[in-house]
Design an enzyme around this catalytic site. Structure first.
Site, PDB file in Angstrom:
ATOM      1  N   CYS A  84       0.828  -1.188   0.017  1.00 54.70           N
ATOM      2  CA  CYS A  84      -0.043   0.184  -0.002  1.00 54.70           C
ATOM      3  C   CYS A  84       0.868   1.323  -0.102  1.00 54.70           C
ATOM      4  CB  CYS A  84      -0.883  -0.067   1.102  1.00 54.70           C
ATOM      5  SG  CYS A  84      -2.375   1.376   0.811  1.00 54.70           S
ATOM      6  N   HIS A 194      -4.104  -4.806   0.243  1.00 57.10           N
ATOM      7  CA  HIS A 194      -3.394  -5.379   1.438  1.00 57.10           C
ATOM      8  C   HIS A 194      -3.467  -6.891   1.771  1.00 57.10           C
ATOM      9  CE1 HIS A 194      -3.106  -1.377   3.769  1.00 57.10           C
ATOM     10  NE2 HIS A 194      -3.881  -1.055   3.075  1.00 57.10           N
ATOM     11  N   GLU A 196      -2.375  -8.772   3.802  1.00 59.21           N
ATOM     12  CA  GLU A 196      -2.803  -9.096   5.254  1.00 59.21           C
ATOM     13  C   GLU A 196      -4.189  -9.009   5.805  1.00 59.21           C
ATOM     14  OE1 GLU A 196      -1.584  -6.342   4.151  1.00 59.21           O
ATOM     15  OE2 GLU A 196      -1.912  -4.880   5.676  1.00 59.21           O
TER      16      GLU A 196
END
Lengths: 217, 257
Positions: A84, A194, A196
């Site tokens: 990001c 993202h 994660e």
């Protein structure tokens, strides 16, 4: 196999998510730090980022993370995953905060989606681009292994990366324009989304990163 | 191939337990927030929202601890709200593992908090929560006003104007709850949802009143919402997130399936 991951911490918000996700997919050790010695002990590095680019760049430079990242990427040749704002910080310049000079590790700009952003039918699109959108891989890459074309990942951003060399675009998203979802060059892989926060698809990509040797083939 | 609309199960948490009331009274116990969040993560929820409904400053540590435990196991975005009053509260929740923080009453008392928070942490993590009720005075068109204290206290602030102001101040998202509908299972208040979704450029989450899968779909198709939030229909197992997504997709809505 032993997988020691360092997450570069320059004091900008939540790094637990990416650290937890790395542990979840099998990292044997995760170090969250900006200290060169601690980063040097890891065999791969994550460069995350959230928040405004001006504050991020200020923190990156103040803590010497610019030099650190350059060493990891170019001297040590370790696999690096930028996420990001971490990806945006690698570029030459960002339009955010009235224009901010970034690391220039990758030549190109970070541009605003625009105030009256629309899709091809003229339907207004909200900015930030927030939520689950698709990724179309543009190249074969070890980090895309097990990820189907059109798989959805979680995005949240108002600015997007436009690399000068389009050949390094590793995947694209569609949001009123064809944007750079990921880029890949040598031992660097960077994502606008993202991983994660992208549930199974994201965890697959992180697992791939853990076993990546840092080459693009 | 477009951005998917989101389904967000909401965990209303009181002293470490998930609860959901009818109009904020008559609360039933639906369990452990970590367990529920994990269940939703597995079920394909697009995000999870955690609202601390009785947050007092003494309980902040408990909340942060719960958020930490959730963030360790849940790899989808997590929003935390309830009792957020200052930049330090936001910092604490982000550090505990929240991706976004929702600000409600504090934004009314101090709108600059939203501006400062967005500048400091980025708009992407600042959600402004708006609780509205329809107020009608005889002879005048009904209007939607902000209420605080679980819908008991009027503020006189008009909802659409407020949403626009918050977007201008840097909010990244609006969480809109109809206090008239919350807990009723009659469906979203679609009029105000549409008005706000049309007025602001940032995403709007519709909340309050979901009783059926049709209601979820209407929030998007008629209300123009970017995401729909619900609690009890999921908590008590009436519908799974998967069923909700399949139904919405069957109505022509782009979903992450």
């Amino acid at each position: 196999m032993n997988h020691h991951v360092a997450v570069i911490d320059y004091g900008m918000g939540n790094l637990h998510s990416v650290a937890s996700a790395m542990e979840h997919v099998g990292a044997t050790k995760v170090t969250v730090s900006h200290k060169p010695k601690e980063i040097a002990a890891a065999d791969r590095v994550v460069f995350p980022g959230v928040g405004g680019i001006r504050d991020c760049m200020e923190a990156i430079r103040r803590l010497g993370c610019d030099k650190l990242l350059d060493d990891v990427l170019n001297r040590d040749g370790k696999p690096v995953l930028a996420i990001c704002v971490g990806m945006q910080a690698l570029m030459t310049r960002s339009e955010e905060n009235e224009g901010v000079a970034c690391l220039d590790t990758v030549q190109g700009d970070v541009r605003y989606f625009g105030d009256a952003h629309c899709d091809e039918t003229g339907t207004r699109l909200k900015v930030p681009h927030m939520g689950w959108n698709t990724v179309e891989p543009a190249i074969d890459h070890p980090l895309w292994q097990g990820i189907k074309p059109g798989e959805r990942f979680y995005y949240v951003h108002s600015y997007h990366v436009v690399p000068a060399d389009q050949k390094i675009v590793a995947g694209t998203f569609e949001y009123g324009l064809t944007g750079c979802a990921a880029l890949a060059r040598e031992n660097l892989f960077a994502t606008q989304f993202h991983p994660e926060k992208s549930h199974r698809a994201g965890l697959t990509l992180l697992k791939n990163f853990l076993s990546w040797d840092g080459t693009c083939s | 191939m477009a951005l998917a609309k989101r389904i967000i199960p909401c965990l209303d948490v009181d002293q470490g337990r998930v609860v959901k009331g009818v109009n904020f009274v008559g609360i039933r116990d639906a369990g452990d927030p970590v367990e529920i969040a994990r269940r939703y993560n597995e079920a394909g929820a697009d995000e999870v929202t955690f609202l601390d409904i009785t947050a007092s400053h003494e309980e902040r540590d408990t909340t942060a601890h719960t958020v930490e435990k959730i963030a360790r196991e849940v790899f989808i975005p997590l929003t935390v709200g309830g009792g957020i009053r200052a930049l330090s509260d936001i910092r604490a929740m982000l550090n505990a593992g929240a991706d976004k923080v929702s600000i409600n009453t504090a934004a009314i008392h101090d709108p600059d908090l939203v501006r400062e928070a967005a500048a400091r942490f980025g708009s992407q993590c600042i959600v402004v929560a708006i609780d509205v009720k329809c107020v009608s005075t005889q002879g005048k068109a009904p209007r939607y006003e902000l209420f605080t204290h679980g819908g008991r206290k009027p503020t006189g602030i008009e909802a659409v104007e407020w949403a626009m102001k918050m977007a201008e101040y840097g909010a990244g998202e609006i969480l809109l709850t109809s206090m008239d509908r919350d807990g009723t299972r009659d469906g979203f208040e679609l009029t105000v949802t549409r008005a706000i979704a049309d007025a602001v450029d940032i995403p709007v989450i519709a909340s309050g009143g979901v009783g059926t899968l049709q209601h979820l779909a209407e929030g998007v198709t008629q209300g123009g919402a970017d995401a729909v939030l619900a609690a009890s229909i999921f908590h008590f197992g009436e519908y799974t997130v998967g069923q909700a997504k399949a139904f919405m997709a069957s109505q022509g809505i782009t979903m992450r399936l």
